[in-house]
Design a protein around this motif. Sequence first.
Motif, short mmCIF file in Angstrom:
data_model
loop_
_atom_site.label_atom_id
_atom_site.label_comp_id
_atom_site.label_asym_id
_atom_site.label_seq_id
_atom_site.Cartn_x
_atom_site.Cartn_y
_atom_site.Cartn_z
N PHE A 36 1.82 14.83 -9.74
CA PHE A 36 3.06 14.14 -9.36
C PHE A 36 2.89 13.66 -7.92
O PHE A 36 2.89 14.47 -6.99
N ASP A 37 2.73 12.37 -7.75
CA ASP A 37 2.49 11.81 -6.42
C ASP A 37 3.80 11.49 -5.72
O ASP A 37 4.75 10.99 -6.33
N GLY A 38 3.83 11.73 -4.42
CA GLY A 38 5.00 11.39 -3.62
C GLY A 38 5.08 9.89 -3.40
O GLY A 38 4.09 9.26 -3.02
N LEU A 39 6.24 9.34 -3.65
CA LEU A 39 6.48 7.93 -3.38
C LEU A 39 6.85 7.79 -1.90
O LEU A 39 7.77 8.45 -1.42
N VAL A 40 6.11 6.97 -1.18
CA VAL A 40 6.34 6.81 0.26
C VAL A 40 7.72 6.22 0.48
O VAL A 40 8.13 5.26 -0.18
N GLY A 41 8.47 6.79 1.42
CA GLY A 41 9.84 6.37 1.67
C GLY A 41 9.96 5.14 2.55
O GLY A 41 9.01 4.75 3.24
N PRO A 42 11.15 4.51 2.56
CA PRO A 42 11.37 3.27 3.31
C PRO A 42 11.25 3.41 4.83
O PRO A 42 11.11 2.40 5.52
N VAL B 118 -4.53 15.83 13.75
CA VAL B 118 -5.19 14.90 14.67
C VAL B 118 -4.81 13.45 14.38
O VAL B 118 -4.50 12.68 15.28
N ALA B 119 -4.82 13.07 13.11
CA ALA B 119 -4.51 11.68 12.74
C ALA B 119 -3.08 11.33 13.10
O ALA B 119 -2.79 10.24 13.61
N SER B 120 -2.15 12.25 12.84
CA SER B 120 -0.74 11.99 13.14
C SER B 120 -0.54 11.74 14.62
O SER B 120 0.15 10.80 15.02
N GLN B 121 -1.16 12.57 15.45
CA GLN B 121 -0.96 12.43 16.89
C GLN B 121 -1.70 11.23 17.47
O GLN B 121 -1.20 10.55 18.37
N SER B 122 -2.88 10.93 16.96
CA SER B 122 -3.68 9.85 17.55
C SER B 122 -3.11 8.47 17.24
O SER B 122 -3.40 7.51 17.95
N ASN B 123 -2.29 8.34 16.18
CA ASN B 123 -1.72 7.04 15.83
C ASN B 123 -0.24 6.92 16.22
O ASN B 123 0.44 5.98 15.81
N SER B 124 0.23 7.88 17.00
CA SER B 124 1.63 7.88 17.41
C SER B 124 2.01 6.58 18.11
O SER B 124 1.24 6.01 18.89
N GLN B 125 3.21 6.12 17.78
CA GLN B 125 3.83 4.93 18.39
C GLN B 125 3.32 3.60 17.85
O GLN B 125 3.82 2.55 18.26
N GLN B 126 2.34 3.60 16.98
CA GLN B 126 1.93 2.34 16.37
C GLN B 126 2.99 1.87 15.39
O GLN B 126 3.77 2.67 14.86
N SER B 127 3.03 0.58 15.12
CA SER B 127 3.93 0.06 14.10
C SER B 127 3.34 0.37 12.72
O SER B 127 2.14 0.26 12.51
N SER B 128 4.20 0.74 11.79
CA SER B 128 3.78 1.05 10.44
C SER B 128 4.20 -0.07 9.49
O SER B 128 4.97 -0.96 9.84
N ASN B 129 3.72 0.02 8.25
CA ASN B 129 4.07 -0.93 7.21
C ASN B 129 4.52 -0.14 5.98
O ASN B 129 3.70 0.20 5.12
N PRO B 130 5.82 0.20 5.89
CA PRO B 130 6.28 1.01 4.77
C PRO B 130 5.99 0.39 3.41
O PRO B 130 5.65 1.10 2.46
N LYS B 131 6.13 -0.92 3.29
CA LYS B 131 5.89 -1.58 2.00
C LYS B 131 4.44 -1.40 1.57
O LYS B 131 4.15 -1.03 0.43
N GLU B 132 3.51 -1.64 2.49
CA GLU B 132 2.10 -1.48 2.16
C GLU B 132 1.79 -0.03 1.81
O GLU B 132 1.03 0.25 0.88
N TYR C 8 11.75 -2.60 0.74
CA TYR C 8 11.00 -2.07 1.88
C TYR C 8 10.70 -3.13 2.93
O TYR C 8 10.41 -4.29 2.60
N ARG C 9 10.71 -2.69 4.18
CA ARG C 9 10.26 -3.55 5.28
C ARG C 9 8.74 -3.53 5.35
O ARG C 9 8.10 -2.56 4.94
N ASP C 10 8.17 -4.60 5.90
CA ASP C 10 6.71 -4.63 6.06
C ASP C 10 6.28 -4.32 7.49
O ASP C 10 5.10 -4.40 7.82
N ARG C 11 7.23 -3.94 8.33
CA ARG C 11 6.91 -3.53 9.69
C ARG C 11 8.02 -2.63 10.19
O ARG C 11 9.20 -2.92 10.01
N LEU D 113 21.43 2.13 5.74
CA LEU D 113 22.06 1.46 4.60
C LEU D 113 21.00 0.96 3.63
O LEU D 113 21.16 1.07 2.41
N GLU D 114 19.91 0.42 4.16
CA GLU D 114 18.82 -0.06 3.31
C GLU D 114 18.23 1.10 2.51
O GLU D 114 17.93 0.97 1.31
N CYS D 115 18.04 2.22 3.19
CA CYS D 115 17.44 3.38 2.53
C CYS D 115 18.34 3.91 1.42
O CYS D 115 17.89 4.19 0.31
N ARG D 116 19.64 4.02 1.71
CA ARG D 116 20.57 4.55 0.71
C ARG D 116 20.68 3.61 -0.49
O ARG D 116 20.73 4.06 -1.64
#
Length: 448
Positions: free
Chosen positions: A8-14, A26-40, A408-411, A424-427
């Motif tokens: 059962f795979d987790g669906l990535v949230g918005p 290590v990965a979580s901390q080293s990429n801190s503050q970068q912009s993410s792409n929830p849709k991707e 989902y947003r792409d950024r 509101l988008e998430c709900r």
Amino acid sequence: MKSYEVNFDGLVGPTHNYGGLSYGNVASQSNSQQSSNPKEAALQGLAKMKALMEMGFQQGVLAPQERPDVAALRRLGFSGTDAQVIERAAKEAMPLLVASCSASSMWVANAATVSPSADTADCRVHFTAANLNCKYHRSIEHPTTSRVLGAMFANQQHFAHHAALPAVAQFGDEGAANHARFCREYGEAGVEFFVFGRSAFDNRFPAPQKYPARQTLEASQAVARLHGLRDEGVVYAQQNPNVIDQGVFHNDVIAVGNGEVLFYHEDAFLDTESMLAELQSKLAKVGGNFQSVCVPRSAVTVDDAVRSYLFNSQLLSRPDGSMLLIVPQECQANERVWTYLQSLTSSGGLIREVKVFDLKQSMQNGGGPACLRLRVALNETELAAVNPGVIMTPPLYGSLTAWVEKHYRDRLSETDLADPQLLLECRTALDELTQILKLGAVYPFQIN
């Protein structure tokens, strides 16, 4: 009766974002503050689910959580309308807002520990939601996790659910990321393998010096008792504190087990030889033939393992008895890791094939293929009792892909988290998702 291991795979949230919240990852901390792409991120996860389904593996999906968690912010003293709570938190305590927006529930290997009916005293499948109390942003997950799992596995004749352990340091529980199970067949009695980082009450066990050990021996023992496991069907092992201090925050970053096979790094555990002997002895008593594949440090260093997530892979059993390893793209990019894998699969051993997946969005936040899935061993009757809305099919894949594209947003950057519109988008998205997955009301905004 046939039996299966269902992933059962987790669906990535918005609100998937790089908040850098997980000290020791290590990965979580080293990429801190970068912009993410929830849709991707969500589409990458769905692509992996679809691929495994098409390979003939049983595949399911586990829904994400409501974020930002406004109720959690209210418990910390922020008041007013939902929009005002978010605005105040952004102005006065941005780290708390970031934590309340974390999409970390995508890593459902931490959602719970699961014991199949073949192992338990009452012959039901048991679930204990993980308290995840080492990190605030994860400690707020388990109430919703319990409701979602309850909606997925609702038949009390076949499934038993336990609340999270007490939310104190002595019972720190990180779920299936520190748990594996060995068996000859999924429907037969097996040996459950609990890995802990420290003991809360026994100072004979060494502890890491730099990063926290998130799983305690006492938490693992409590879960085994709740699930009604036999002493002869359980093995406890301590993770090497030195590798925890090198960024191995869960056992599934340094080892993975399935069927009769443990695939692990040479430096993964303390007292490795006695642990392997105990696994072999106990599995033999239920008709199994335990086997291990040790990756030597001379071929792959701990740093290589952490950066590539070689062991945060899915080890899957194929009908011909051979095994398939699902790894992230980062393994191919690491020369030493890829050389080792090529040698491994060409040697005619237990692991015959490696398949590579692009999970960059998840990987940059510190979670690979194994983090994204919760394994549940089910027989045919139990599988038929699972909520059919969460079992992956081609139509469900199409519906979920369209749902992600729509909502989902792409950024997403840290400043975007302060936008009340995101809630509101998430709900809106989650309300529609519960209908797609036939979950009913599982989110606070649907219940209150």
